[in-house]
Design a protein around this motif. Structure first.
Motif, PDB file in Angstrom:
ATOM      1  N   LEU A  72       0.920  -1.059   0.033  1.00 35.15           N
ATOM      2  CA  LEU A  72       0.051  -0.219   0.306  1.00 35.15           C
ATOM      3  C   LEU A  72       0.749   0.912   0.093  1.00 35.15           C
ATOM      4  O   LEU A  72       0.581   1.872  -1.209  1.00 35.15           O
ATOM      5  N   GLU A  73       1.972   0.815   1.260  1.00 34.17           N
ATOM      6  CA  GLU A  73       2.710   2.479   0.807  1.00 34.17           C
ATOM      7  C   GLU A  73       3.278   2.891  -0.387  1.00 34.17           C
ATOM      8  O   GLU A  73       4.005   3.700  -0.795  1.00 34.17           O
ATOM      9  N   LYS A  74       3.882   1.428  -1.230  1.00 34.81           N
ATOM     10  CA  LYS A  74       4.737   1.240  -2.317  1.00 34.81           C
ATOM     11  C   LYS A  74       3.837   2.105  -3.472  1.00 34.81           C
ATOM     12  O   LYS A  74       3.936   3.140  -4.182  1.00 34.81           O
ATOM     13  N   THR A  75       2.313   1.750  -3.153  1.00 34.11           N
ATOM     14  CA  THR A  75       1.507   2.492  -4.420  1.00 34.11           C
ATOM     15  C   THR A  75       0.880   3.542  -4.635  1.00 34.11           C
ATOM     16  O   THR A  75       0.820   4.503  -4.746  1.00 34.11           O
ATOM     17  N   ALA A  76       0.551   3.957  -3.006  1.00 31.02           N
ATOM     18  CA  ALA A  76       0.328   5.484  -2.486  1.00 31.02           C
ATOM     19  C   ALA A  76       1.311   6.070  -2.677  1.00 31.02           C
ATOM     20  O   ALA A  76       1.170   7.593  -2.721  1.00 31.02           O
ATOM     21  N   GLY A  77       3.293   5.846  -2.339  1.00 35.26           N
ATOM     22  CA  GLY A  77       3.757   6.859  -2.612  1.00 35.26           C
ATOM     23  C   GLY A  77       3.560   7.371  -1.156  1.00 35.26           C
ATOM     24  O   GLY A  77       4.023   8.818  -1.037  1.00 35.26           O
ATOM     25  N   LYS A  78       3.386   6.530   0.203  1.00 35.86           N
ATOM     26  CA  LYS A  78       3.784   7.587   1.665  1.00 35.86           C
ATOM     27  C   LYS A  78       3.459   6.322   2.165  1.00 35.86           C
ATOM     28  O   LYS A  78       2.891   4.808   2.098  1.00 35.86           O
ATOM     29  N   THR A  79       3.650   6.728   3.992  1.00 32.16           N
ATOM     30  CA  THR A  79       3.811   6.098   4.533  1.00 32.16           C
ATOM     31  C   THR A  79       1.938   6.403   5.220  1.00 32.16           C
ATOM     32  O   THR A  79       1.898   7.063   5.826  1.00 32.16           O
ATOM     33  N   PHE A  80       2.327   4.964   5.977  1.00 32.94           N
ATOM     34  CA  PHE A  80       0.477   4.500   7.192  1.00 32.94           C
ATOM     35  C   PHE A  80       1.403   3.855   7.804  1.00 32.94           C
ATOM     36  O   PHE A  80       1.897   3.396   8.659  1.00 32.94           O
ATOM     37  N   ARG A  81       0.260   4.313   9.541  1.00 39.88           N
ATOM     38  CA  ARG A  81       0.247   3.418  10.163  1.00 39.88           C
ATOM     39  C   ARG A  81      -0.101   2.232  10.176  1.00 39.88           C
ATOM     40  O   ARG A  81      -0.905   1.768   9.748  1.00 39.88           O
ATOM     41  N   PRO A  82       0.872   0.831  10.397  1.00 39.44           N
ATOM     42  CA  PRO A  82      -0.130  -0.411  10.513  1.00 39.44           C
ATOM     43  C   PRO A  82      -1.292  -0.425  10.762  1.00 39.44           C
ATOM     44  O   PRO A  82      -1.593  -1.856  10.058  1.00 39.44           O
ATOM     45  N   GLN A  83      -2.046   0.078  11.143  1.00 35.62           N
ATOM     46  CA  GLN A  83      -2.775  -0.104  11.993  1.00 35.62           C
ATOM     47  C   GLN A  83      -4.033   0.302  10.622  1.00 35.62           C
ATOM     48  O   GLN A  83      -5.603  -0.483  10.807  1.00 35.62           O
ATOM     49  N   TYR A  84      -3.126   0.544   9.740  1.00 37.09           N
ATOM     50  CA  TYR A  84      -4.177   1.392   8.783  1.00 37.09           C
ATOM     51  C   TYR A  84      -4.387  -0.444   8.053  1.00 37.09           C
ATOM     52  O   TYR A  84      -5.532  -0.278   7.024  1.00 37.09           O
ATOM     53  N   VAL A  85      -4.011  -0.984   7.544  1.00 29.23           N
ATOM     54  CA  VAL A  85      -4.144  -2.383   6.995  1.00 29.23           C
ATOM     55  C   VAL A  85      -5.624  -3.278   7.756  1.00 29.23           C
ATOM     56  O   VAL A  85      -6.327  -3.035   7.005  1.00 29.23           O
ATOM     57  N   ASN A  86      -5.464  -2.802   9.174  1.00 28.01           N
ATOM     58  CA  ASN A  86      -6.816  -3.566   9.765  1.00 28.01           C
ATOM     59  C   ASN A  86      -7.560  -2.934   9.159  1.00 28.01           C
ATOM     60  O   ASN A  86      -8.719  -2.927   8.794  1.00 28.01           O
ATOM     61  N   ASN A  87      -7.559  -1.581   9.021  1.00 24.97           N
ATOM     62  CA  ASN A  87      -8.756  -0.280   9.074  1.00 24.97           C
ATOM     63  C   ASN A  87      -9.116  -0.543   7.384  1.00 24.97           C
ATOM     64  O   ASN A  87     -10.343  -0.997   7.412  1.00 24.97           O
ATOM     65  N   LEU A  88      -8.651  -0.726   6.638  1.00 24.94           N
ATOM     66  CA  LEU A  88      -8.820  -0.959   5.228  1.00 24.94           C
ATOM     67  C   LEU A  88      -9.051  -2.277   5.048  1.00 24.94           C
ATOM     68  O   LEU A  88      -9.835  -2.442   4.466  1.00 24.94           O
ATOM     69  N   VAL A  89      -8.856  -3.249   5.882  1.00 25.93           N
ATOM     70  CA  VAL A  89      -9.545  -4.482   4.876  1.00 25.93           C
ATOM     71  C   VAL A  89     -10.835  -4.940   6.019  1.00 25.93           C
ATOM     72  O   VAL A  89     -11.666  -5.269   5.413  1.00 25.93           O
ATOM     73  N   SER A  90     -11.318  -4.657   7.159  1.00 27.73           N
ATOM     74  CA  SER A  90     -12.215  -4.207   7.462  1.00 27.73           C
ATOM     75  C   SER A  90     -12.719  -3.225   6.419  1.00 27.73           C
ATOM     76  O   SER A  90     -14.064  -4.015   7.021  1.00 27.73           O
ATOM     77  N   LEU A  91     -12.371  -2.401   6.319  1.00 30.51           N
ATOM     78  CA  LEU A  91     -14.090  -1.660   5.346  1.00 30.51           C
ATOM     79  C   LEU A  91     -13.541  -2.334   3.654  1.00 30.51           C
ATOM     80  O   LEU A  91     -15.005  -2.605   3.427  1.00 30.51           O
TER      81      LEU A  91
END
Length: 133
Positions: A72-91
């Motif tokens: 996700l960081e590679k495609t977005a070109g920015k960094t995310f908090r690890p929690q972002y993965v869980n949020n996105l998966v839930s969504l």
């Protein structure tokens, strides 16, 4: 076999249209489109390698949360908090339930996230090399 898993996608169509949105269809059902990040996540899960430790099932394997975050960081070109993965998966799970009553995404504390998709079932998928292998 995977008799325990009654809910499995055998065919996932992924269609990138020139006007932007990515469309998906599970098992020849009605097509639906997803927002770019969700589309990216679903495609990334769909392109996972076969499960290494489960010779008896013919589904794509788990993607670790670390792997997903890096992608996700590679495609977005920015960094995310690890929690972002869980949020996105839930969504993504919640969004998919609107289009398909089956539960198609499994999460596991250690192993990560897995789409219940038959190996080789994804079509129209960008080549794995484009998916930031």
């Amino acid at each position: 076999g995977n008799s325990g898993l009654g809910q499995v996608v055998r065919n996932l169509l992924i269609e990138e249209r020139p006007d932007g949105p990515v469309w998906f269809a599970f098992d020849q059902r009605k097509e639906f489109k997803l927002a770019p990040r969700l589309a990216d996540l679903l495609s990334f899960l769909a392109s996972a390698e076969p499960a290494k430790d489960r010779k008896e099932d013919d589904l794509v394997g788990f993607r670790t949360r670390k792997e997903i975050l890096a992608h996700l960081e590679k495609t977005a070109g920015k960094t995310f908090r690890p929690q972002y993965v869980n949020n996105l998966v839930s969504l993504l799970k919640k969004t998919l339930r609107k289009h398909d009553e089956r539960i198609l995404i499994l999460t596991h504390r250690q192993k990560g996230v897995r789409l219940l998709l038959t190996q080789g079932g994804a079509h129209g998928l960008r080549k794995a090399s484009d998916l930031g292998r």
